[in-house]
Write a protein that holds these residues in place. Structure first.
Motif, PDB file in Angstrom:
ATOM      1  N   SER A  33      56.881  51.737 -32.509  1.00 23.59           N
ATOM      2  CA  SER A  33      56.575  52.379 -33.772  1.00 23.59           C
ATOM      3  C   SER A  33      57.792  52.223 -34.672  1.00 23.59           C
ATOM      4  O   SER A  33      58.926  52.479 -34.235  1.00 23.59           O
ATOM      5  N   LEU A  34      57.574  51.833 -35.905  1.00 25.13           N
ATOM      6  CA  LEU A  34      58.694  51.701 -36.838  1.00 25.13           C
ATOM      7  C   LEU A  34      59.330  53.052 -37.148  1.00 25.13           C
ATOM      8  O   LEU A  34      60.456  53.113 -37.639  1.00 25.13           O
ATOM      9  N   ALA A  35      58.641  54.142 -36.839  1.00 21.46           N
ATOM     10  CA  ALA A  35      59.212  55.477 -37.001  1.00 21.46           C
ATOM     11  C   ALA A  35      60.181  55.810 -35.865  1.00 21.46           C
ATOM     12  O   ALA A  35      60.888  56.801 -35.930  1.00 21.46           O
ATOM     13  N   SER A  36      60.224  54.977 -34.855  1.00 22.30           N
ATOM     14  CA  SER A  36      61.053  55.203 -33.676  1.00 22.30           C
ATOM     15  C   SER A  36      62.400  54.497 -33.824  1.00 22.30           C
ATOM     16  O   SER A  36      62.449  53.269 -33.876  1.00 22.30           O
ATOM     17  N   PRO A  37      63.514  55.250 -33.868  1.00 19.91           N
ATOM     18  CA  PRO A  37      64.825  54.600 -33.929  1.00 19.91           C
ATOM     19  C   PRO A  37      65.072  53.628 -32.767  1.00 19.91           C
ATOM     20  O   PRO A  37      65.611  52.537 -33.002  1.00 19.91           O
ATOM     21  N   PRO A  38      64.671  53.937 -31.526  1.00 21.09           N
ATOM     22  CA  PRO A  38      64.872  52.956 -30.462  1.00 21.09           C
ATOM     23  C   PRO A  38      64.091  51.655 -30.693  1.00 21.09           C
ATOM     24  O   PRO A  38      64.595  50.574 -30.400  1.00 21.09           O
ATOM     25  N   THR A  39      62.892  51.757 -31.244  1.00 24.96           N
ATOM     26  CA  THR A  39      62.134  50.542 -31.554  1.00 24.96           C
ATOM     27  C   THR A  39      62.870  49.726 -32.607  1.00 24.96           C
ATOM     28  O   THR A  39      63.010  48.500 -32.476  1.00 24.96           O
ATOM     29  N   ARG A  40      63.364  50.388 -33.635  1.00 24.16           N
ATOM     30  CA  ARG A  40      64.088  49.668 -34.691  1.00 24.16           C
ATOM     31  C   ARG A  40      65.359  49.023 -34.160  1.00 24.16           C
ATOM     32  O   ARG A  40      65.734  47.923 -34.576  1.00 24.16           O
ATOM     33  N   ALA A  41      66.031  49.662 -33.212  1.00 23.11           N
ATOM     34  CA  ALA A  41      67.237  49.080 -32.621  1.00 23.11           C
ATOM     35  C   ALA A  41      66.908  47.781 -31.883  1.00 23.11           C
ATOM     36  O   ALA A  41      67.645  46.794 -31.987  1.00 23.11           O
ATOM     37  N   VAL A  42      65.803  47.766 -31.153  1.00 20.73           N
ATOM     38  CA  VAL A  42      65.389  46.554 -30.448  1.00 20.73           C
ATOM     39  C   VAL A  42      65.026  45.462 -31.451  1.00 20.73           C
ATOM     40  O   VAL A  42      65.387  44.294 -31.274  1.00 20.73           O
ATOM     41  N   ILE A  43      64.336  45.821 -32.513  1.00 27.25           N
ATOM     42  CA  ILE A  43      63.978  44.847 -33.551  1.00 27.25           C
ATOM     43  C   ILE A  43      65.239  44.227 -34.152  1.00 27.25           C
ATOM     44  O   ILE A  43      65.321  43.006 -34.322  1.00 27.25           O
TER      45      ILE A  43
END
Length: 115
Positions: free
Chosen positions: A8-18
């Motif tokens: 989810s783009l609302a998820s900081p961990p997801t954004r870190a992986v991206i």
């Protein structure tokens, strides 16, 4: 087969992986996981990630979850040098420290804010 990142783009961990994947020049397909609707609890998702968390990486049938584990896996597999994840034990320990700090601190703040 492309990498698939469930998140989810609302998820900081997801954004870190991206951001890590972009830094490495890795192409992937982002499959949005609607956490509010509970998509992380579907049988299909739980087969990939019994912890029902995002992000979750599918690397040609190899499933990995936890952002720090995903980021270090990507850097170890696709990094051209050790600039993102140093081989020097003390430098690497500092990176690991920051990965763990961000996971614990920012995610905890997010849960407290949502509660």
């Amino acid at each position: 087969m492309p990498h698939i990142l469930y998140g989810s783009l609302a998820s900081p961990p997801t954004r870190a992986v991206i951001m890590t994947a972009e830094e490495l020049g890795i192409k992937f397909e982002l499959k949005a996981c609607n956490l509010i609707e509970g998509e992380q609890f579907t049988p299909e998702f739980l087969r990939m990630n019994p912890s029902h968390t995002v992000p979750t990486l599918d690397d040609d049938g190899f499933y990995l979850f936890e952002s720090g584990a995903i980021m270090t896996y990507l850097v170890n597999k696709y990094g051209k040098d050790d600039s993102l994840y140093p081989k020097d034990i003390k430098k690497r320990a500092t990176v690991d420290q920051l990965l763990n700090f961000s996971t614990q601190s920012f995610t905890t703040c997010l849960y407290v804010a949502v509660s």
